[in-house]
Motif scaffolding. Structure first.
Motif, PDB file in Angstrom:
ATOM      1  N   TYR A  92      42.824  13.472 -10.061  1.00 61.52           N
ATOM      2  CA  TYR A  92      41.263  13.312 -10.426  1.00 61.52           C
ATOM      3  C   TYR A  92      40.723  13.748 -12.046  1.00 61.52           C
ATOM      4  O   TYR A  92      39.841  13.324 -12.510  1.00 61.52           O
ATOM      5  CB  TYR A  92      40.740  14.667 -10.221  1.00 61.52           C
ATOM      6  CG  TYR A  92      40.601  14.922  -8.586  1.00 61.52           C
ATOM      7  CD1 TYR A  92      39.847  14.541  -7.456  1.00 61.52           C
ATOM      8  CD2 TYR A  92      41.975  15.071  -8.081  1.00 61.52           C
ATOM      9  CE1 TYR A  92      39.576  14.175  -6.520  1.00 61.52           C
ATOM     10  CE2 TYR A  92      42.054  15.485  -6.530  1.00 61.52           C
ATOM     11  CZ  TYR A  92      40.864  15.507  -5.401  1.00 61.52           C
ATOM     12  OH  TYR A  92      41.037  15.172  -4.568  1.00 61.52           O
ATOM     13  N   HIS A  93      42.356  13.670 -12.870  1.00 66.96           N
ATOM     14  CA  HIS A  93      41.975  13.727 -14.513  1.00 66.96           C
ATOM     15  C   HIS A  93      41.098  13.886 -14.999  1.00 66.96           C
ATOM     16  O   HIS A  93      40.499  14.313 -15.829  1.00 66.96           O
ATOM     17  CB  HIS A  93      41.483  11.769 -14.841  1.00 66.96           C
ATOM     18  CG  HIS A  93      42.938  11.159 -14.388  1.00 66.96           C
ATOM     19  ND1 HIS A  93      43.398  11.362 -14.750  1.00 66.96           N
ATOM     20  CD2 HIS A  93      42.104  10.182 -12.967  1.00 66.96           C
ATOM     21  CE1 HIS A  93      44.725   9.796 -14.009  1.00 66.96           C
ATOM     22  NE2 HIS A  93      43.806   9.430 -13.488  1.00 66.96           N
ATOM     23  N   THR A  94      41.051  15.570 -14.359  1.00 71.47           N
ATOM     24  CA  THR A  94      40.087  17.191 -15.284  1.00 71.47           C
ATOM     25  C   THR A  94      40.587  18.405 -15.152  1.00 71.47           C
ATOM     26  O   THR A  94      41.891  18.566 -13.824  1.00 71.47           O
ATOM     27  CB  THR A  94      39.159  17.222 -14.426  1.00 71.47           C
ATOM     28  OG1 THR A  94      37.816  18.198 -14.602  1.00 71.47           O
ATOM     29  CG2 THR A  94      39.480  17.515 -12.997  1.00 71.47           C
TER      30      THR A  94
ATOM     31  N   VAL B 210      34.440  18.146  -7.800  1.00 73.55           N
ATOM     32  CA  VAL B 210      33.987  15.999  -8.207  1.00 73.55           C
ATOM     33  C   VAL B 210      34.664  15.685  -6.752  1.00 73.55           C
ATOM     34  O   VAL B 210      35.139  15.127  -6.028  1.00 73.55           O
ATOM     35  CB  VAL B 210      34.773  15.786  -8.753  1.00 73.55           C
ATOM     36  CG1 VAL B 210      34.452  15.145 -10.447  1.00 73.55           C
ATOM     37  CG2 VAL B 210      36.305  15.796  -8.922  1.00 73.55           C
ATOM     38  N   GLU B 211      35.531  17.134  -5.799  1.00 75.65           N
ATOM     39  CA  GLU B 211      35.889  17.143  -4.351  1.00 75.65           C
ATOM     40  C   GLU B 211      35.074  18.568  -3.634  1.00 75.65           C
ATOM     41  O   GLU B 211      35.747  19.375  -4.009  1.00 75.65           O
ATOM     42  CB  GLU B 211      37.388  16.931  -4.697  1.00 75.65           C
ATOM     43  CG  GLU B 211      38.367  16.530  -3.465  1.00 75.65           C
ATOM     44  CD  GLU B 211      38.143  15.781  -2.772  1.00 75.65           C
ATOM     45  OE1 GLU B 211      37.546  15.671  -1.564  1.00 75.65           O
ATOM     46  OE2 GLU B 211      39.072  14.933  -2.481  1.00 75.65           O
ATOM     47  N   SER B 212      35.057  18.392  -2.761  1.00 75.57           N
ATOM     48  CA  SER B 212      35.389  18.811  -1.748  1.00 75.57           C
ATOM     49  C   SER B 212      36.167  19.398  -0.924  1.00 75.57           C
ATOM     50  O   SER B 212      36.909  18.993  -0.945  1.00 75.57           O
ATOM     51  CB  SER B 212      33.928  18.908  -0.471  1.00 75.57           C
ATOM     52  OG  SER B 212      34.492  17.615   0.155  1.00 75.57           O
TER      53      SER B 212
ATOM     54  N   VAL C 217      50.142  10.937  -3.771  1.00 73.63           N
ATOM     55  CA  VAL C 217      49.341  12.016  -4.426  1.00 73.63           C
ATOM     56  C   VAL C 217      50.159  12.748  -5.313  1.00 73.63           C
ATOM     57  O   VAL C 217      50.008  13.772  -6.281  1.00 73.63           O
ATOM     58  CB  VAL C 217      48.838  13.267  -3.133  1.00 73.63           C
ATOM     59  CG1 VAL C 217      47.813  11.746  -1.822  1.00 73.63           C
ATOM     60  CG2 VAL C 217      50.461  13.173  -2.481  1.00 73.63           C
ATOM     61  N   LEU C 218      51.635  11.942  -5.493  1.00 69.70           N
ATOM     62  CA  LEU C 218      52.540  12.787  -6.155  1.00 69.70           C
ATOM     63  C   LEU C 218      52.975  11.560  -7.021  1.00 69.70           C
ATOM     64  O   LEU C 218      53.166  10.753  -6.845  1.00 69.70           O
ATOM     65  CB  LEU C 218      53.786  13.783  -5.397  1.00 69.70           C
ATOM     66  CG  LEU C 218      53.311  14.540  -5.044  1.00 69.70           C
ATOM     67  CD1 LEU C 218      54.077  15.114  -3.836  1.00 69.70           C
ATOM     68  CD2 LEU C 218      52.198  15.896  -6.385  1.00 69.70           C
ATOM     69  N   PRO C 219      53.338  11.869  -8.601  1.00 67.35           N
ATOM     70  CA  PRO C 219      53.716  10.430  -9.507  1.00 67.35           C
ATOM     71  C   PRO C 219      55.630  10.283  -8.946  1.00 67.35           C
ATOM     72  O   PRO C 219      55.879  10.612  -8.263  1.00 67.35           O
ATOM     73  CB  PRO C 219      53.860  11.332 -11.496  1.00 67.35           C
ATOM     74  CG  PRO C 219      53.449  12.584 -10.911  1.00 67.35           C
ATOM     75  CD  PRO C 219      53.011  12.783  -9.667  1.00 67.35           C
ATOM     76  N   TRP C 220      55.711   9.155  -8.958  1.00 66.00           N
ATOM     77  CA  TRP C 220      57.023   8.560  -8.550  1.00 66.00           C
ATOM     78  C   TRP C 220      58.286   9.329  -8.773  1.00 66.00           C
ATOM     79  O   TRP C 220      59.260   9.293  -8.853  1.00 66.00           O
ATOM     80  CB  TRP C 220      57.030   7.165  -8.824  1.00 66.00           C
ATOM     81  CG  TRP C 220      56.425   6.142  -8.116  1.00 66.00           C
ATOM     82  CD1 TRP C 220      55.305   5.692  -8.044  1.00 66.00           C
ATOM     83  CD2 TRP C 220      56.377   6.174  -6.671  1.00 66.00           C
ATOM     84  NE1 TRP C 220      54.695   4.679  -6.590  1.00 66.00           N
ATOM     85  CE2 TRP C 220      55.949   5.596  -5.795  1.00 66.00           C
ATOM     86  CE3 TRP C 220      58.194   6.153  -6.008  1.00 66.00           C
ATOM     87  CZ2 TRP C 220      56.091   4.510  -4.848  1.00 66.00           C
ATOM     88  CZ3 TRP C 220      58.383   5.969  -4.388  1.00 66.00           C
ATOM     89  CH2 TRP C 220      57.528   4.861  -4.231  1.00 66.00           C
TER      90      TRP C 220
END
Length: 298
Positions: A29-31, A163-165, A240-243
């Motif tokens: 989410y970059h937050t 930004v997300e529920s 959902v996780l970086p490689w």
């Protein structure tokens, strides 16, 4: 005395899921909400201290094995901590957590309240009540889910709530991402119960080891690590996780070695610590690998 009573060395088990949850929020989410993150970090660690203190206190007052367990094993008896002091420390820590938690609820919203109440309930009834969770076959599940999943979840949610529920999609993605931590942490409890098989029988603790036997639960112990690594791989594949999180697999040789040693000898003072080392090793590798993936955008 105080540090031993709250088991200060065990806090590492909650620190890594917290860090991973914060990184998950940033990656997806970059937050980052700095205030919420700091407040939850303090609350999570204080709650872990309170739970540890409550476990030691409840085990002491409910033990049937008065002579050996109370005087030679339990930290309350070994350090001659009075019941009043033990109770005061436990409730004081829990009270501070409640204040911080309620303030966070005003900032984040009611979903955090339900997560907090669940955590408090598990923390208290883990060792208290007419049938403590730790004395049932579900101790491993509750410890793994609460510390591996709930801490990870809240650490992420307090940063992305705007930004997300807290919906099903968010929850199952968090569950997959934290799966490796869930299984690693639950195995600490399982290893403890395997080592305490005879002592638990004397104290009428009916854990999963009591019902299924040491041989079966040793297999579950090993397979739990496999399940955790599989969760990691799936989480990477769905994005959902970086490689670079795949580098967590480099921990397998260390974990396998410790599992092999534990299979040979299950003694509390000698080999139980291997499950703790495995948990720290796995979550440390995961944290470093995920951090590198975020840093390098891979």
């Amino acid at each position: 005395m105080f540090l031993e009573f709250i088991e200060i060395t065990s806090l590492i088990a909650s620190v890594f899921p917290f860090v991973l949850g914060v990184m998950y929020a940033y990656y997806n989410y970059h937050t980052i909400n700095v205030v919420n993150t700091i407040l939850f970090f303090i609350a999570a660690n204080l709650l872990q201290m309170a739970v540890n203190a409550n476990d030691n206190y409840q085990d002491f007052i409910h033990s049937d094995d008065d002579e050996e367990f109370k005087s030679q094993t339990n930290v309350v008896g070994v350090n001659n901590i009075s019941i009043t002091t033990a109770r005061t420390i436990t409730y004081s820590l829990a009270g501070i957590v409640a204040v911080i938690g309620l303030y966070l609820v005003t900032r984040v919203g009611l979903p955090l309240l339900w997560l907090g109440l669940f955590s408090f309930a598990v923390g208290y009834f883990y060792a208290a009540g007419p049938r403590p969770i730790s004395n049932t076959p579900f101790g491993e599940i509750f410890s793994g889910v609460t510390m591996g999943f709930i801490i990870f979840l809240i650490a992420a949610f307090v940063n992305v709530y705007s930004v997300e529920s807290l919906n099903f999609s968010f929850l199952w993605r968090i569950l997959l991402a934290s799966g490796i931590a869930i299984f690693a942490i639950s195995n600490i409890m399982l290893a403890n119960n395997i080592c305490d098989e005879q002592e638990d029988k004397r104290n009428n603790r009916r854990t999963a080891v009591f019902y299924f036997g040491k041989k079966v639960m040793l297999r579950v112990f090993a397979l739990s690590y496999v399940a955790g690594y599989l969760c990691l791989i799936v989480a990477i594949l769905i994005g959902v996780l970086p490689w670079l999180s795949i580098l967590t697999l480099l921990s397998i040789p260390f974990v396998w070695h410790n599992v092999h040693v534990f299979f040979q000898n299950q003694v509390k003072r000698e080999t139980f610590v291997l499950s703790v080392k495995n948990s720290v090793t796995i979550t440390m590798f995961f944290t470093i690998a995920m951090g590198a993936g975020i840093w390098l955008n891979l």
